[in-house]
Design a protein around this motif. Structure first.
Motif, PDB file in Angstrom:
ATOM      1  N   LYS A 140       0.847  -1.206   0.000  1.00 55.86           N
ATOM      2  CA  LYS A 140       0.000   0.000   0.000  1.00 55.86           C
ATOM      3  C   LYS A 140       0.876   1.248   0.000  1.00 55.86           C
ATOM      4  O   LYS A 140       1.054   1.912   1.027  1.00 55.86           O
ATOM      5  N   LYS A 141       1.363   1.577  -1.183  1.00 54.38           N
ATOM      6  CA  LYS A 141       2.252   2.725  -1.351  1.00 54.38           C
ATOM      7  C   LYS A 141       1.495   4.021  -1.632  1.00 54.38           C
ATOM      8  O   LYS A 141       2.107   5.093  -1.665  1.00 54.38           O
ATOM      9  N   LEU A 196      -2.110   6.718  -1.375  1.00 59.59           N
ATOM     10  CA  LEU A 196      -3.295   7.169  -0.656  1.00 59.59           C
ATOM     11  C   LEU A 196      -4.293   7.738  -1.653  1.00 59.59           C
ATOM     12  O   LEU A 196      -3.927   8.553  -2.517  1.00 59.59           O
ATOM     13  N   ASN A 200       1.611   7.164   0.328  1.00 56.16           N
ATOM     14  CA  ASN A 200       1.276   6.675   1.667  1.00 56.16           C
ATOM     15  C   ASN A 200       2.542   6.656   2.518  1.00 56.16           C
ATOM     16  O   ASN A 200       3.273   5.664   2.554  1.00 56.16           O
ATOM     17  N   ARG A 235       0.553  11.473   5.883  1.00 57.71           N
ATOM     18  CA  ARG A 235      -0.620  11.328   6.757  1.00 57.71           C
ATOM     19  C   ARG A 235      -0.631  12.401   7.842  1.00 57.71           C
ATOM     20  O   ARG A 235      -1.686  12.924   8.208  1.00 57.71           O
ATOM     21  N   TRP A 250      -8.772   9.539   3.892  1.00 57.94           N
ATOM     22  CA  TRP A 250      -7.907   8.886   2.915  1.00 57.94           C
ATOM     23  C   TRP A 250      -7.895   7.381   3.144  1.00 57.94           C
ATOM     24  O   TRP A 250      -8.206   6.888   4.230  1.00 57.94           O
ATOM     25  N   ALA A 255      -5.465   3.914   2.222  1.00 56.68           N
ATOM     26  CA  ALA A 255      -4.212   3.364   1.702  1.00 56.68           C
ATOM     27  C   ALA A 255      -4.513   2.240   0.707  1.00 56.68           C
ATOM     28  O   ALA A 255      -5.335   1.364   0.983  1.00 56.68           O
TER      29      ALA A 255
END
Length: 783
Positions: free
Chosen positions: A230-231, A233, A301, A306, A334, A336
């Motif tokens: 999960k790179k 957002l 992400n 964040r 957001w 991920a």
């Protein structure tokens, strides 16, 4: 040039060779032809950076990705002059290569044998010719186009090259040029593709920059980690309370002030979007959409991202709460996602599933509205006597209220924001755009958002951070290099005084045919949320949302101005549509995303509803529908009351018959279970059938009815008799007697007698529908 700029530009220009190959300007596939095109640009413009960017065209497909050859090519470029190392460039090439894969699963190998056009995102059986995007020209309705020719693309490349030669090599300057020339160019030609080349290229740039900022390495790409991990957002913002914010006001000068509040909301949205981009080190390419108080951004992400988003959210929501007393709220959250979730995996629409998860988060935030404000339940500090602003109702210290600038009564006191918006409302007809900057500039009509001031641009461009220029993709020639350019599409049509000021409700009503009333039109697209949610890639969502925004902003202005009538056919009309030098007596209060709120002379607003519907039908290939509601009001009616009435009527149109695609034409009585609204086509057919029998046009009945206006009112009374008891037949006898006595039995043969088939099905008799025609006509002939 730093690596971030290199990745963003490389992603943006990696597929520039597609139209070049289709024009057959050079030899080889689109990778090779794009490389040659960019090299020629370097020679002709003297911008050596184009030689560096040519690498991203040459090496963005796996079959060409030979590191030894890449290093050999880089060595010939004397890269030290760009401030980059060989490893930086190779890293950037790997990132863009992977971003291209994630942006769209489609691939185009070799020379296209059958050059397919861009098919409509709304109806895949119809397509576009690759024309320049020009909002003043023909409405881009999709048609029956099977294939394109080499000559079609020669024109595209010629015009594109001419503009590229004149522009700076910056993302904000390149994006509008690519949008202008590649919006109607397909990203692939091998099948019925609905993603424009422009959106594929800008989403590749967006994904690449987000990957780089997320720390993706060459090894990560090679191992597929940027796909699986999960790179990214998905960052979504959605305003709530928009209707109350714009319409729940009172006081004089309301129409000018209304438009100012509508424009102000759009500027606040841009202020927030631009702040997210700045703090996360992104470009406008990363904005998937920003329309109608709703935006979606693709970012990295990381913990830093964040943290910044949390800080932005807190600052924005506290500012909104403080400025507008809780009337306007932004749900910002957001989700991920991995690279695979930017598309499909087999039958699974992973992108849609990710967006649904994000929607749930936004829904929870709306339920906990302003829960982010720490001082929400604390006692306010003593600040003297509080009084309400006479315009927006906000409670402020008495000493901060000043006479409202749009009122002649010095006792009408308004808050600082309302007076700023009053100045903006007076200036809007002359404003070409807005400069956004963090410095407090003194002057008229300067307002502010949570991060920047909004400075109207009329003649000379003031210095600032960003310029939003209205309804053009052309960068001004004198624009300083320090200012970022953002095209700002807005439906800003407004009838003006001779002195250039926007008309008020009294003047609009005074221009109406017959009864002097203000017409109000509110509408939106049916099932658009579901349509967008089913998109299976950021590129496809970007194409869909952009085309929708074009219609309700740029093309709406032209529809009001009388353009595109060739797409409308014979529509309900009460008078000749105003032509130059006369202008329609219409003011757009708000339009964008998928909805609109328009006021004007009632008879013109009535016709405009059908003009918009028919143009939208053509624009979407007769695939998408919209619902609308009309209201006709005394000009002294409070605007919030007008808004409430048409909003309720629009809800009626959307829930009746479960088929939407309906219009609330006029207030009507109905037996239980009978619809109050009309299907658009149904009303048009009724108008076509009845109008020639009763209405000559421009406020006059047909000759045989000139002295029999009372007859039409009597028909409406008999209709009411039917409504009270649909099972009775008394109304039929009375109608036959009435028309026979006036020797007009042939005028309305459908209304004499009973439709047995309709009765057996439990459907309304023809007399039930006649009021929607007669009431409108009687309003038009009322002296």
């Amino acid at each position: 040039m730093n690596i971030e700029k290199l990745v963003a530009l490389g992603g943006l220009l990696h597929d520039i060779g597609k139209p070049v190959q289709r024009a057959n300007l050079y030899s080889g596939d689109h990778s090779k032809q794009g490389e040659e095109f960019l090299r020629q640009l370097a020679i002709e413009t003297g911008r050596e950076e184009y030689r560096l960017l040519a690498l991203f065209s040459a090496f963005h497909h796996k079959k060409h990705f030979n590191e030894a050859k890449i290093r050999e090519t880089i060595q010939k470029l004397n890269i030290e002059r760009f401030g980059l190392r060989t490893e930086d460039i190779i890293h950037a090439l790997w990132i863009v290569y992977e971003a291209d894969n994630l942006s769209s699963a489609e691939r185009e190998e070799g020379e296209p044998k059958n050059v397919k056009p861009l098919y409509s995102i709304f109806v895949k059986e119809k397509a576009y010719r690759p024309v320049i995007l020009d909002f003043k020209q023909k409405l881009p309705a999709p048609g029956d186009i099977d294939s394109l020719t080499k000559r079609d693309y020669e024109e595209v490349v010629r015009d594109l090259k001419r503009d590229l030669e004149k522009t700076d090599l910056r993302i904000d300057r390149l994006l509008p040029i690519l949008e202008k020339h590649l919006t109607f160019v397909s990203s692939v030609t091998s099948k019925e593709n609905v993603i424009s080349l422009y959106d594929h290229m800008r989403m590749t740039s967006a994904i690449a920059l987000a990957m780089l900022n997320a720390g993706c390495t060459i090894e990560d790409v090679k191992k597929g980690m940027c796909k699986r991990e999960k790179k990214f957002l998905l960052i979504e913002g959605d305003f709530s309370g928009i209707q109350d914010f714009i319409y729940k006001i009172s006081g004089k000068g309301t129409l000018k002030y209304l438009r100012a509040r509508s424009a102000y909301l759009e500027l606040i949205s841009w202020d927030i979007v631009l702040e997210i981009l700045r703090r996360l080190n992104l470009t406008r390419a990363n904005v998937i959409f920003n329309a109608g108080g709703h935006f979606l951004i693709l970012g990295p992400n990381t913990e830093e991202a964040r943290t910044e988003l949390n800080n932005i959210r807190k600052q924005v929501i506290e500012w909104l709460y403080r400025e507008f007393d809780g009337k306007l709220y932004l749900a910002l959250d957001w989700e991920a996602v991995g690279g695979e979730e930017l598309g499909r995996k087999g039958e699974l629409n992973l992108f849609a599933e990710a967006r649904k998860r994000l929607k749930k988060k936004l829904g929870l935030r709306k339920l906990r509205r302003f829960g982010e404000v720490e001082s929400l339940f604390k006692e306010p500090e003593a600040s003297g006597k509080l009084e309400e602003c006479a315009i927006c109702g906000k409670e402020v210290p008495e000493n901060l209220l000043e006479p409202f600038k749009l009122s002649d009564d010095p006792n009408v006191k308004a808050c600082k924001t309302c007076n700023e918006l009053a100045e903006l409302g007076k200036d809007l007809p002359k404003v070409k755009g807005f400069v956004l900057d963090r410095k407090a500039h003194q002057g008229e009509a300067v307002t502010r958002g949570p991060f920047r001031y909004f400075i109207p641009y009329k003649e000379e461009i003031p210095l600032g951070e960003v310029i939003l220029l209205k309804n053009t993709l052309d960068v001004p020639q004198n624009l300083p290099e320090t200012i970022e350019f953002v095209p700002y599409l807005v439906a800003d049509y407004a009838k003006k005084y001779e002195k250039g000021q926007i008309v008020d409700f009294d003047e609009l009503a005074g221009k109406a045919t017959g009864t002097k009333r203000v017409g109000v039109l509110k509408g939106d697209v049916d099932n658009l949320g579901l349509f967008f949610l089913n998109m299976d890639s950021p590129s496809k969502l970007a194409t869909a949302s952009r085309f929708m925004d074009y219609f309700f902003k740029a093309y709406l202005n032209e529809i009001i101005d009388g353009k595109f009538e060739y797409s409308m056919g014979d529509i309900p009309s009460l008078r000749d549509w105003p032509r130059d030098p006369e202008k329609p007596d219409i003011v757009v209060v708000y339009a964008g995303g998928d909805d609109f709120f328009i006021v004007g002379a009632w008879d013109q607003v009535f016709e405009l509803a059908f003009r918009i519907r028919e143009a939208f039908r053509a624009y979407t290939g007769n695939e998408m529908t919209l619902s609308a509601a009309l209201g006709y009001f005394h000009p002294k009616t409070p605007i919030y009351r007008m808004a409430d009435v048409v909003s309720e009527r629009l809800e009626s149109a959307k829930r009746e018959e479960n088929d939407k695609d309906r219009v609330f034409v006029i207030e009507r009585t109905a037996p239980e279970g009978f619809p109050i609204t009309y299907r658009w086509r149904q009303y048009e057919e009724l108008w076509k059938a009845y109008k020639p029998r009763v209405y000559e046009g421009n406020g006059k009945l047909v000759k045989k009815l000139e002295s029999k206006k009372g007859l039409l009112w009597r028909i409406l009374e008999i209709r009411e008799l039917y409504v009270r008891d649909p099972k009775s037949v008394k109304w039929a006898y009375l109608m036959a007697y009435l028309l026979g006595r006036h020797k007009l039995s042939g005028l309305f043969p459908e209304l004499v007698g009973i439709d047995a088939e309709a009765a057996l099905k439990g459907e309304p008799q023809p007399i039930y529908w006649i009021d929607g025609i007669l009431k409108v006509v009687l309003m038009a002939v009322r002296g």
